[in-house]
Design a protein around this motif. Structure first.
Motif, mmCIF file in Angstrom:
data_model
loop_
_atom_site.group_PDB
_atom_site.id
_atom_site.type_symbol
_atom_site.label_atom_id
_atom_site.label_comp_id
_atom_site.label_asym_id
_atom_site.label_seq_id
_atom_site.Cartn_x
_atom_site.Cartn_y
_atom_site.Cartn_z
ATOM 1 N N ALA A 1 0.420 -1.258 -0.066
ATOM 2 C CA ALA A 1 -0.346 -0.219 0.469
ATOM 3 C C ALA A 1 0.781 1.013 0.233
ATOM 4 O O ALA A 1 1.842 1.366 0.452
ATOM 5 N N GLN A 2 0.070 2.330 -0.728
ATOM 6 C CA GLN A 2 0.320 4.082 -0.842
ATOM 7 C C GLN A 2 0.723 4.456 0.960
ATOM 8 O O GLN A 2 -0.502 3.874 1.499
ATOM 9 N N SER A 3 2.027 4.988 0.842
ATOM 10 C CA SER A 3 1.679 6.058 2.617
ATOM 11 C C SER A 3 2.498 7.454 1.624
ATOM 12 O O SER A 3 3.604 7.411 0.931
ATOM 13 N N VAL A 4 2.192 7.863 2.325
ATOM 14 C CA VAL A 4 2.484 9.525 2.312
ATOM 15 C C VAL A 4 2.943 10.347 2.848
ATOM 16 O O VAL A 4 1.772 10.398 4.245
ATOM 17 N N SER A 5 4.291 11.086 2.888
ATOM 18 C CA SER A 5 4.379 11.987 4.057
ATOM 19 C C SER A 5 4.908 12.844 4.160
ATOM 20 O O SER A 5 5.634 13.321 3.105
ATOM 21 N N GLN A 6 3.934 14.343 5.019
ATOM 22 C CA GLN A 6 4.974 15.462 4.387
ATOM 23 C C GLN A 6 5.280 15.641 5.671
ATOM 24 O O GLN A 6 4.797 15.885 6.839
ATOM 25 N N HIS A 7 6.166 16.194 5.523
ATOM 26 C CA HIS A 7 7.327 16.978 6.966
ATOM 27 C C HIS A 7 7.078 17.981 8.020
ATOM 28 O O HIS A 7 7.082 17.841 9.035
ATOM 29 N N ASN A 8 5.813 18.899 7.098
ATOM 30 C CA ASN A 8 5.497 20.397 7.429
ATOM 31 C C ASN A 8 4.983 20.089 8.376
ATOM 32 O O ASN A 8 3.252 19.971 7.646
ATOM 33 N N HIS A 9 3.676 19.679 9.330
ATOM 34 C CA HIS A 9 2.676 20.118 9.626
ATOM 35 C C HIS A 9 2.344 21.509 10.270
ATOM 36 O O HIS A 9 0.646 21.736 9.459
ATOM 37 N N HIS A 10 2.914 21.975 10.533
ATOM 38 C CA HIS A 10 2.957 23.710 10.227
ATOM 39 C C HIS A 10 3.543 24.814 9.891
ATOM 40 O O HIS A 10 4.853 24.369 10.603
ATOM 41 N N VAL A 11 3.139 25.477 9.058
ATOM 42 C CA VAL A 11 4.093 26.344 8.562
ATOM 43 C C VAL A 11 3.244 27.849 8.622
ATOM 44 O O VAL A 11 2.700 28.326 8.150
ATOM 45 N N ILE A 12 4.680 29.098 8.996
ATOM 46 C CA ILE A 12 4.265 30.518 9.649
ATOM 47 C C ILE A 12 4.888 31.562 8.522
ATOM 48 O O ILE A 12 6.334 31.232 9.003
ATOM 49 N N LEU A 13 5.054 32.137 7.178
ATOM 50 C CA LEU A 13 5.706 32.802 6.539
ATOM 51 C C LEU A 13 4.903 34.153 6.949
ATOM 52 O O LEU A 13 3.825 34.459 7.277
ATOM 53 N N SER A 14 5.613 35.077 6.303
ATOM 54 C CA SER A 14 5.777 36.645 5.970
ATOM 55 C C SER A 14 5.251 36.515 4.818
ATOM 56 O O SER A 14 5.712 35.855 4.001
ATOM 57 N N GLU A 15 4.488 37.248 4.259
ATOM 58 C CA GLU A 15 4.110 37.827 2.871
ATOM 59 C C GLU A 15 5.416 37.736 2.416
ATOM 60 O O GLU A 15 6.064 38.358 2.276
ATOM 61 N N ALA A 16 5.525 37.411 0.769
ATOM 62 C CA ALA A 16 6.492 37.747 -0.176
ATOM 63 C C ALA A 16 7.833 36.510 0.000
ATOM 64 O O ALA A 16 8.979 36.860 -0.619
ATOM 65 N N ALA A 17 7.627 35.618 1.225
ATOM 66 C CA ALA A 17 8.747 34.901 1.824
ATOM 67 C C ALA A 17 8.443 33.904 0.596
ATOM 68 O O ALA A 17 7.336 33.395 0.429
#
Lengths: 114, 115
Positions: free
Chosen positions: B1-17
């Protein structure tokens, strides 16, 4: 025109009740799906239905049963609702069952079991 | 079976980053890859997809993703984010010929863009 529609948008009910969520797609797609999104936003496939063939995720309790009166509809029936069934349920459709096409999602039904 | 991993659960950035969200999958065969976005209170919308060909794919709203087969990765990028990009982002895979299996999703990345 809404491509994939679901009703109701919100559903609040008591434990032990039986409820249904309706899904309709007007895209002429052959394959429809139900996904469950839990409180942590995790999405998991529940069912897919393609050309009268139903594929069930083995983790789904048999209290859940999809019914397809025709190719454009895949309704979800839930018997004996439990607290853990509270979630957002998304219907989706794709052109065929090859996996080579985008899935279009409905707006979701937020089910709250009290 | 397939699995998927996303490393970042929460990301906070400023505009234009600049933005890069990681996604890795696990499966022994060939898969098709997707990024979906879910704006607050809304349904999932497709950002972009990769089936074959050029591994750098461009999607809507200035997003792009690169498929690196050797790393089983499909990272999402945007050079300059906007406040309106605040949303939940999901990486998903489906095995070729396995459409009836449905999409396998990662756990999502909650992106917050600060003005």
């Amino acid at each position: 025109d809404t491509a994939v529609s679901q009703t109701p948008k919100y559903l609040v009910t008591q434990m032990g009740n039986d409820k249904s969520i309706k899904c309709e797609q007007n895209l002429g797609h052959d394959t429809m799906y139900w996904y469950k999104q839990d409180s942590k936003k995790f999405l998991k496939i529940m069912f897919s239905y393609n050309n009268k063939e139903l594929i069930i995720n083995e983790t789904v309790p048999n209290r859940f049963s999809p019914k397809s009166p025709d190719k454009a509809h895949l309704n979800l029936h839930i018997n004996s609702l439990e607290l853990g069934d509270s979630a957002v349920y998304f219907c989706a459709s794709s052109q065929d069952g090859t996996g080579h096409n985008e899935q279009f999602f409905g707006p979701g039904t937020r089910l709250t079991v009290l | 079976a397939q699995s998927v991993s996303q490393h970042n659960h929460h990301v906070i950035l400023s505009e234009a980053a600049s933005l890069e969200l990681g996604c890795n999958y696990s499966y022994g065969g060939t898969v098709n890859l997707f990024w979906y976005v879910q704006y607050p209170g809304q349904h999932l919308q497709l950002l972009l997809k990769y089936f074959s060909g050029d591994p750098l794919v461009k999607g809507i709203k200035g997003f792009e993703a690169e498929f690196i087969k050797s790393k089983f990765s499909f990272n999402l990028r945007k050079p300059s984010v906007q406040w309106s990009d605040t949303a939940e982002y999901f990486c998903a895979v489906i095995r070729r010929g396995g459409g009836a299996d449905g999409l396998t999703f990662g756990k999502g990345t909650h992106l917050i863009i600060q003005p």
